[in-house]
Design an enzyme around this catalytic site. Sequence first.
Site, PDB file in Angstrom:
ATOM      1  N   LYS A   1      38.563  47.404  40.659  1.00 38.37           N
ATOM      2  CA  LYS A   1      39.403  48.560  40.334  1.00 38.37           C
ATOM      3  C   LYS A   1      39.349  48.886  38.842  1.00 38.37           C
ATOM      4  CE  LYS A   1      43.158  46.636  41.866  1.00 38.37           C
ATOM      5  NZ  LYS A   1      42.664  45.307  42.277  1.00 38.37           N
TER       6      LYS A   1
ATOM      7  N   ARG B   1      51.932  48.030  43.886  1.00 36.04           N
ATOM      8  CA  ARG B   1      51.504  46.809  44.574  1.00 36.04           C
ATOM      9  C   ARG B   1      52.242  46.620  45.893  1.00 36.04           C
ATOM     10  NH1 ARG B   1      48.375  43.316  41.455  1.00 36.04           N
ATOM     11  NH2 ARG B   1      48.616  43.540  39.221  1.00 36.04           N
TER      12      ARG B   1
ATOM     13  N   ARG C   1      33.206  35.429  36.631  1.00 33.42           N
ATOM     14  CA  ARG C   1      33.850  36.111  35.511  1.00 33.42           C
ATOM     15  C   ARG C   1      34.371  35.096  34.508  1.00 33.42           C
ATOM     16  NH1 ARG C   1      38.482  39.845  37.303  1.00 33.42           N
ATOM     17  NH2 ARG C   1      39.614  37.902  37.435  1.00 33.42           N
TER      18      ARG C   1
ATOM     19  N   ARG D   1      47.186  34.706  44.476  1.00 36.76           N
ATOM     20  CA  ARG D   1      47.211  36.150  44.244  1.00 36.76           C
ATOM     21  C   ARG D   1      46.682  36.901  45.462  1.00 36.76           C
ATOM     22  NH1 ARG D   1      43.863  36.896  39.089  1.00 36.76           N
ATOM     23  NH2 ARG D   1      44.359  39.099  39.328  1.00 36.76           N
TER      24      ARG D   1
ATOM     25  N   ARG E   1      42.057  34.274  31.240  1.00 35.31           N
ATOM     26  CA  ARG E   1      43.445  34.489  31.660  1.00 35.31           C
ATOM     27  C   ARG E   1      43.982  33.232  32.329  1.00 35.31           C
ATOM     28  NH1 ARG E   1      43.483  40.056  35.010  1.00 35.31           N
ATOM     29  NH2 ARG E   1      44.946  38.770  36.161  1.00 35.31           N
TER      30      ARG E   1
END
Length: 192
Positions: free
Chosen positions: A13, A88, A127, A150, A139
């Site tokens: 996204k 969300r 990533r 998540r 992160r």
Amino acid sequence: MRLIFLGPPGAGKGTQAKLLTERYGIPQLSTGDMLRSAVAQGSEVGKRAKAVMDAGQLVSDEIVNEIVSDRIEAPDCAKGFILDGYPRTVPQAIALDRMLEQKGMKLDAVIELKVDEGALVRRMENRVAETVAAGGNVRSDDNPEAFRRRLEEYRAKTAPLSAHYAGTGQLKTVDGMADVDTVSAEIEKILA
């Protein structure tokens, strides 16, 4: 042009929103970026958000709705914006609908990036490896356990948005597993 991108964490996204931002000159409004900024500033809402994000959970509707409402009134949003990671939940979508109506705005499209969750875990691991190799900061929620939480949170709370926006006739889907250029081309067809 006012757009929403839907899809699980890691679906692309943010990547697609950045490409559209460059093409159309409208800002990408990533709640993740706005929340991280609040955390970095050490504001009260930032401290609450940090505790939730560090636990690998999603931030409350109240916090996010407040941030988004303020942000879409900024001058750089006059021509439109791209919401990346918001709403969300269905309650957030309903709050957004009210918010936009009160501000005399409406959505132009809701685009969902459909992806394979197993591939998403591999994308996240890649990533992290690329970020570390480049000397960047990873992160706190970019680890397999937090990422799986998540994804579970996404399935429980965010996936129902597909039905919500399908019901409004605004939902368009794109194969998010395709390469970046192919996904971009499909999104451009939707927006044309």
